[in-house]
Design a protein around this motif. Structure first.
Motif, PDB file in Angstrom:
ATOM      1  N   PRO A  35       0.813  -1.223   0.000  1.00  0.00           N
ATOM      2  CA  PRO A  35       0.000   0.000   0.000  1.00  0.00           C
ATOM      3  C   PRO A  35       0.847   1.275   0.000  1.00  0.00           C
ATOM      4  O   PRO A  35       0.407   2.316  -0.496  1.00  0.00           O
ATOM      5  N   VAL A  36       2.067   1.200   0.523  1.00  0.00           N
ATOM      6  CA  VAL A  36       2.958   2.366   0.513  1.00  0.00           C
ATOM      7  C   VAL A  36       3.285   2.771  -0.918  1.00  0.00           C
ATOM      8  O   VAL A  36       3.351   3.952  -1.240  1.00  0.00           O
ATOM      9  N   VAL A  37       3.485   1.802  -1.796  1.00  0.00           N
ATOM     10  CA  VAL A  37       3.756   2.102  -3.207  1.00  0.00           C
ATOM     11  C   VAL A  37       2.589   2.904  -3.790  1.00  0.00           C
ATOM     12  O   VAL A  37       2.793   3.927  -4.447  1.00  0.00           O
ATOM     13  N   TRP A  38       1.370   2.428  -3.553  1.00  0.00           N
ATOM     14  CA  TRP A  38       0.183   3.133  -4.037  1.00  0.00           C
ATOM     15  C   TRP A  38       0.113   4.536  -3.434  1.00  0.00           C
ATOM     16  O   TRP A  38      -0.144   5.516  -4.150  1.00  0.00           O
ATOM     17  N   LEU A  39       0.353   4.640  -2.110  1.00  0.00           N
ATOM     18  CA  LEU A  39       0.316   5.942  -1.438  1.00  0.00           C
ATOM     19  C   LEU A  39       1.364   6.895  -2.011  1.00  0.00           C
ATOM     20  O   LEU A  39       1.085   8.080  -2.215  1.00  0.00           O
ATOM     21  N   GLN A  40       2.564   6.391  -2.280  1.00  0.00           N
ATOM     22  CA  GLN A  40       3.608   7.261  -2.825  1.00  0.00           C
ATOM     23  C   GLN A  40       3.228   7.797  -4.201  1.00  0.00           C
ATOM     24  O   GLN A  40       3.504   8.963  -4.510  1.00  0.00           O
ATOM     25  N   MET A  41       2.576   6.973  -4.994  1.00  0.00           N
ATOM     26  CA  MET A  41       2.128   7.461  -6.302  1.00  0.00           C
ATOM     27  C   MET A  41       1.039   8.524  -6.133  1.00  0.00           C
ATOM     28  O   MET A  41       1.008   9.500  -6.881  1.00  0.00           O
ATOM     29  N   ARG A  42       0.153   8.346  -5.163  1.00  0.00           N
ATOM     30  CA  ARG A  42      -0.870   9.360  -4.894  1.00  0.00           C
ATOM     31  C   ARG A  42      -0.214  10.639  -4.379  1.00  0.00           C
ATOM     32  O   ARG A  42      -0.570  11.745  -4.804  1.00  0.00           O
ATOM     33  N   LEU A  43       0.732  10.497  -3.441  1.00  0.00           N
ATOM     34  CA  LEU A  43       1.435  11.665  -2.906  1.00  0.00           C
ATOM     35  C   LEU A  43       2.151  12.426  -4.023  1.00  0.00           C
ATOM     36  O   LEU A  43       2.087  13.655  -4.087  1.00  0.00           O
ATOM     37  N   ARG A  44       2.802  11.688  -4.905  1.00  0.00           N
ATOM     38  CA  ARG A  44       3.480  12.296  -6.061  1.00  0.00           C
ATOM     39  C   ARG A  44       2.499  13.087  -6.917  1.00  0.00           C
ATOM     40  O   ARG A  44       2.751  14.236  -7.278  1.00  0.00           O
ATOM     41  N   ASP A  45       1.359  12.477  -7.232  1.00  0.00           N
ATOM     42  CA  ASP A  45       0.376  13.114  -8.107  1.00  0.00           C
ATOM     43  C   ASP A  45      -0.252  14.338  -7.451  1.00  0.00           C
ATOM     44  O   ASP A  45      -0.421  15.375  -8.101  1.00  0.00           O
ATOM     45  N   VAL A  46      -0.584  14.220  -6.176  1.00  0.00           N
ATOM     46  CA  VAL A  46      -1.194  15.352  -5.449  1.00  0.00           C
ATOM     47  C   VAL A  46      -0.194  16.500  -5.369  1.00  0.00           C
ATOM     48  O   VAL A  46      -0.554  17.661  -5.608  1.00  0.00           O
ATOM     49  N   ALA A  47       1.066  16.197  -5.061  1.00  0.00           N
ATOM     50  CA  ALA A  47       2.092  17.240  -4.961  1.00  0.00           C
ATOM     51  C   ALA A  47       2.340  17.894  -6.320  1.00  0.00           C
ATOM     52  O   ALA A  47       2.496  19.123  -6.401  1.00  0.00           O
ATOM     53  N   ALA A  48       2.360  17.092  -7.382  1.00  0.00           N
ATOM     54  CA  ALA A  48       2.580  17.650  -8.724  1.00  0.00           C
ATOM     55  C   ALA A  48       1.453  18.594  -9.117  1.00  0.00           C
ATOM     56  O   ALA A  48       1.704  19.669  -9.681  1.00  0.00           O
ATOM     57  N   ARG A  49       0.204  18.198  -8.821  1.00  0.00           N
ATOM     58  CA  ARG A  49      -0.940  19.080  -9.136  1.00  0.00           C
ATOM     59  C   ARG A  49      -0.870  20.384  -8.336  1.00  0.00           C
ATOM     60  O   ARG A  49      -1.113  21.464  -8.873  1.00  0.00           O
ATOM     61  N   ALA A  50      -0.527  20.270  -7.058  1.00  0.00           N
ATOM     62  CA  ALA A  50      -0.439  21.469  -6.211  1.00  0.00           C
ATOM     63  C   ALA A  50       0.680  22.380  -6.712  1.00  0.00           C
ATOM     64  O   ALA A  50       0.495  23.603  -6.786  1.00  0.00           O
ATOM     65  N   ALA A  51       1.818  21.814  -7.056  1.00  0.00           N
ATOM     66  CA  ALA A  51       2.942  22.620  -7.548  1.00  0.00           C
ATOM     67  C   ALA A  51       2.579  23.308  -8.865  1.00  0.00           C
ATOM     68  O   ALA A  51       2.866  24.493  -9.048  1.00  0.00           O
ATOM     69  N   ALA A  52       1.930  22.576  -9.763  1.00  0.00           N
ATOM     70  CA  ALA A  52       1.545  23.147 -11.057  1.00  0.00           C
ATOM     71  C   ALA A  52       0.544  24.283 -10.894  1.00  0.00           C
ATOM     72  O   ALA A  52       0.566  25.251 -11.649  1.00  0.00           O
ATOM     73  N   ALA A  53      -0.308  24.164  -9.884  1.00  0.00           N
ATOM     74  CA  ALA A  53      -1.329  25.192  -9.645  1.00  0.00           C
ATOM     75  C   ALA A  53      -0.824  26.311  -8.738  1.00  0.00           C
ATOM     76  O   ALA A  53      -1.541  27.287  -8.488  1.00  0.00           O
ATOM     77  N   GLY A  54       0.395  26.157  -8.207  1.00  0.00           N
ATOM     78  CA  GLY A  54       0.926  27.161  -7.287  1.00  0.00           C
ATOM     79  C   GLY A  54       0.188  27.174  -5.959  1.00  0.00           C
ATOM     80  O   GLY A  54       0.120  28.206  -5.300  1.00  0.00           O
ATOM     81  N   GLN A  55      -0.346  26.039  -5.573  1.00  0.00           N
ATOM     82  CA  GLN A  55      -1.137  25.917  -4.339  1.00  0.00           C
ATOM     83  C   GLN A  55      -0.330  25.166  -3.272  1.00  0.00           C
ATOM     84  O   GLN A  55       0.582  24.402  -3.603  1.00  0.00           O
ATOM     85  N   PRO A  56      -0.698  25.336  -2.004  1.00  0.00           N
ATOM     86  CA  PRO A  56      -0.060  24.529  -0.958  1.00  0.00           C
ATOM     87  C   PRO A  56      -0.544  23.082  -1.042  1.00  0.00           C
ATOM     88  O   PRO A  56      -1.523  22.780  -1.734  1.00  0.00           O
ATOM     89  N   LEU A  57       0.140  22.226  -0.350  1.00  0.00           N
ATOM     90  CA  LEU A  57      -0.283  20.821  -0.315  1.00  0.00           C
ATOM     91  C   LEU A  57      -1.651  20.724   0.351  1.00  0.00           C
ATOM     92  O   LEU A  57      -1.854  21.260   1.437  1.00  0.00           O
ATOM     93  N   PRO A  58      -2.596  20.044  -0.271  1.00  0.00           N
ATOM     94  CA  PRO A  58      -3.957  19.966   0.264  1.00  0.00           C
ATOM     95  C   PRO A  58      -4.060  18.950   1.409  1.00  0.00           C
ATOM     96  O   PRO A  58      -3.160  18.127   1.602  1.00  0.00           O
ATOM     97  N   PRO A  59      -5.175  18.986   2.150  1.00  0.00           N
ATOM     98  CA  PRO A  59      -5.383  18.024   3.246  1.00  0.00           C
ATOM     99  C   PRO A  59      -5.253  16.569   2.801  1.00  0.00           C
ATOM    100  O   PRO A  59      -4.792  15.728   3.572  1.00  0.00           O
ATOM    101  N   GLU A  60      -5.627  16.272   1.558  1.00  0.00           N
ATOM    102  CA  GLU A  60      -5.507  14.912   1.027  1.00  0.00           C
ATOM    103  C   GLU A  60      -4.057  14.429   1.112  1.00  0.00           C
ATOM    104  O   GLU A  60      -3.790  13.270   1.452  1.00  0.00           O
ATOM    105  N   TYR A  61      -3.102  15.304   0.811  1.00  0.00           N
ATOM    106  CA  TYR A  61      -1.685  14.942   0.873  1.00  0.00           C
ATOM    107  C   TYR A  61      -1.303  14.527   2.289  1.00  0.00           C
ATOM    108  O   TYR A  61      -0.656  13.501   2.493  1.00  0.00           O
ATOM    109  N   TRP A  62      -1.724  15.326   3.258  1.00  0.00           N
ATOM    110  CA  TRP A  62      -1.347  15.059   4.653  1.00  0.00           C
ATOM    111  C   TRP A  62      -2.026  13.795   5.174  1.00  0.00           C
ATOM    112  O   TRP A  62      -1.443  13.067   5.970  1.00  0.00           O
TER     113      TRP A  62
END
Length: 154
Positions: free
Chosen positions: A98-125
């Motif tokens: 499950p950590v592998v799956w979580l890391q891919m989600r964390l990567r995707d959430v962080a990439a979207r936030a960075a692209a949008a210039g937004q802070p990391l959302p609650p989903e990331y945490w």
């Protein structure tokens, strides 16, 4: 393959497996805590790559070389230290999947936030908390396995 070569492969792959896990966890956790979204996006991207490149391959090599070492050395498969090692390895891998799956989600959430210039959302945490909680038993399982591999207690 002779015993020394098998043992070397087993030790090297365990070092890559454990080292990649500890190193990735360190960088991902501290990048996340720094809250620099671009840094988090960068680090999580490479943590996922390292996990597939090093952890996934060595996660397969470990049981294979371990089994070959047991056969070559003539250790009884039902030795307590071997049974404990197998059980702890299964626990660690059950945490890692499950950590592998979580890391891919964390990567995707962080990439979207960075692209949008937004802070990391609650989903990331939320994902990161689960990631940390799964990493704790996996870490201690591997520490105990290292002891069992070296000491081979009766």
């Amino acid at each position: 393959m002779d015993y020394v070569t098998l043992k070397w492969l087993h030790i090297m792959s365990s070092t890559f497996l454990f080292g990649t896990g500890v190193g990735s966890a360190f960088y991902m956790l501290f990048a996340s805590l720094a809250r620099d979204v671009r840094a988090v996006a960068f680090v999580t991207r490479y943590v996922v790559i390292a996990d597939w490149l090093f952890t996934a391959t060595t996660a397969v090599i470990q049981p294979l070389t371990g089994w070959l070492l047991i056969r070559t050395a003539g250790f009884p498969m039902n030795s307590r230290w071997i049974m404990w090692s197998i059980g702890l390895y299964a626990l660690a891998i059950a945490c890692w999947l499950p950590v592998v799956w979580l890391q891919m989600r964390l990567r995707d959430v962080a990439a979207r936030a960075a692209a949008a210039g937004q802070p990391l959302p609650p989903e990331y945490w939320r994902y990161l908390r689960i990631w940390v909680l799964l990493g704790i038993p996996a870490f201690f399982a591997f520490v105990i396995i290292f002891y069992l591999m070296v000491a081979k207690p009766a």
